[in-house]
Motif scaffolding. Structure first.
Motif, short mmCIF file in Angstrom:
data_model
loop_
_atom_site.label_atom_id
_atom_site.label_comp_id
_atom_site.label_asym_id
_atom_site.label_seq_id
_atom_site.Cartn_x
_atom_site.Cartn_y
_atom_site.Cartn_z
N GLY A 127 -50.64 -74.36 12.22
CA GLY A 127 -50.59 -74.43 10.76
C GLY A 127 -49.41 -75.21 10.24
O GLY A 127 -49.46 -75.75 9.14
N THR B 170 -54.15 -73.23 4.31
CA THR B 170 -53.47 -73.09 5.59
C THR B 170 -52.92 -71.68 5.77
O THR B 170 -53.08 -71.07 6.84
CB THR B 170 -52.33 -74.10 5.68
OG1 THR B 170 -52.85 -75.39 5.44
CG2 THR B 170 -51.69 -74.06 7.04
N ARG C 1 -55.61 -69.27 6.58
CA ARG C 1 -56.02 -69.29 7.98
C ARG C 1 -54.97 -68.62 8.86
O ARG C 1 -55.28 -67.89 9.79
CB ARG C 1 -56.22 -70.74 8.44
CG ARG C 1 -56.93 -70.83 9.77
CD ARG C 1 -56.87 -72.23 10.31
NE ARG C 1 -55.49 -72.67 10.51
CZ ARG C 1 -55.15 -73.58 11.39
NH1 ARG C 1 -56.07 -74.17 12.11
NH2 ARG C 1 -53.90 -73.96 11.53
N GLN D 43 -60.07 -76.42 8.83
CA GLN D 43 -59.60 -75.03 8.82
C GLN D 43 -60.73 -74.08 8.47
O GLN D 43 -60.47 -72.97 8.02
CB GLN D 43 -58.45 -74.88 7.83
CG GLN D 43 -57.40 -75.93 8.03
CD GLN D 43 -56.10 -75.53 7.41
OE1 GLN D 43 -55.52 -74.54 7.78
NE2 GLN D 43 -55.63 -76.31 6.46
#
Lengths: 101, 212
Positions: A5, A49, A52, B65
């Protein structure tokens, strides 16, 4: 989780920096507005991000609301720009000092 | 059989790994080239087109993602609606000429702006190096990796936990539409009558009305 990330966050930071610099450098009101869109997209990328990385759906829901608010912001902002340019066709951001005290 | 499985699994994992990196790199190139184009190109139409490139790159990173719904909405709303609105305003107003750089209200504004942007970037990067990237509890607002598709989980979250903000966005959109109609409406006035703004601007002004 394949790409870490951190890479996305660095990319988003660079995008935000470019948008902020463009906002300071450019004089055309429309291009300044586009630079604001760049910064908004950088923050959206950060939200996704973190969603996630934390396994949390809340980040993606936030991006959903950012999209809605950004759409409303663009509509109102372009309405203001149309109103300004109708009065002063050659105006750049520096010419708009009518509210100056 | 078991040897075949253990041999084939790392290869497929490696392939998925490599493809994720490839998608990330492609998206990063699109984002950065588009953003630099938006800032550097003189013509606003070109800037708007470079903005499309950046938005596609961000959509690619969303896909990478596994935020599928947001990637689709990104393309539809941003590249489809927002940029078209930008282009429409540019063409409608005829402001697609180059910027005038003859007057510098603040001397040295541009180098200062670049330095300030670099400082902003450095601050963000340093701050992010100081601590961990993401701390806190996992899956507070809802599990991202649970069963079901991405759209299903996102819709469930928006219509249960985020129901009030969702309803407020509808009010926001109605207000925005009404405000735009009011702002963009032509004021009816008698022919030859000048607004107060034009009366103050026209005689000996810095706006080149007579020269055109």
């Amino acid at each position: 989780m394949t790409v870490p990330g951190a890479w996305y966050l660095v990319l988003a930071a660079v995008l935000f920096g470019i948008g902020a610099t463009g906002l300071l450098v450019r004089r055309n009101v429309l291009v300044m507005f586009m630079c604001v869109e760049l910064m908004l997209n950088a923050v959206s990328l950060t939200f996704v991000t973190f969603a996630r990385m934390l396994g949390d759906i809340g980040g993606q829901a936030s991006v959903f609301f950012v999209l809605v608010v950004a759409a409303a912001e663009v509509v109102v902002g372009l309405g203001i720009i149309v109103a300004i340019f109708r009065r002063r066709p050659e105006a750049t951001a520096d010419d708009l000092h009518m509210l100056k005290g | 059989m078991r040897a075949l499985l253990t041999a084939s699994t790392p290869a497929s994992v490696h392939l998925a790994h490599a493809s994720a990196w490839a998608v990330f790199a492609a998206g990063a190139v699109l984002i950065l080239s588009g953003a630099i184009g938006v800032v550097l190109l003189r013509n606003p139409v070109h800037s708007a087109l470079m903005l499309v490139v950046t938005l596609f790159g961000v959509a690619l990173e969303f896909i990478d993602q596994s935020a599928d719904f947001l990637a689709a909405v990104q393309i539809i709303v941003y590249a489809g609606a927002v940029v078209i609105l930008f282009l429409f305003v540019i063409m409608f107003l005829g402001v697609d000429r180059k910027e005038r750089f003859k007057r510098e209200p603040f001397r040295g504004q541009k180098p200062l702006a670049v330095i300030l942007g670099l400082i902003t970037l450095a601050e963000i990067l340093i701050l992010s190096r100081v601590g961990n990237w993401a701390t806190g509890q996992h899956s507070v607002a809802g599990d991202l990796y649970g069963p079901g598709t991405n759209i299903q989980k996102l819709g469930q979250s928006i219509y249960t936990r985020y129901l009030l903000p969702f309803e407020m966005t509808s009010a926001l959109l109605v207000i925005a539409v009404v405000a735009t109609v009011v702002l963009a409406r032509q004021q009816s006035r008698a022919p030859g009558e000048l607004t107060k703004d034009e009366q103050t601007v026209l005689p000996g002004s810095d706006v080149e009305v007579a020269g055109r």
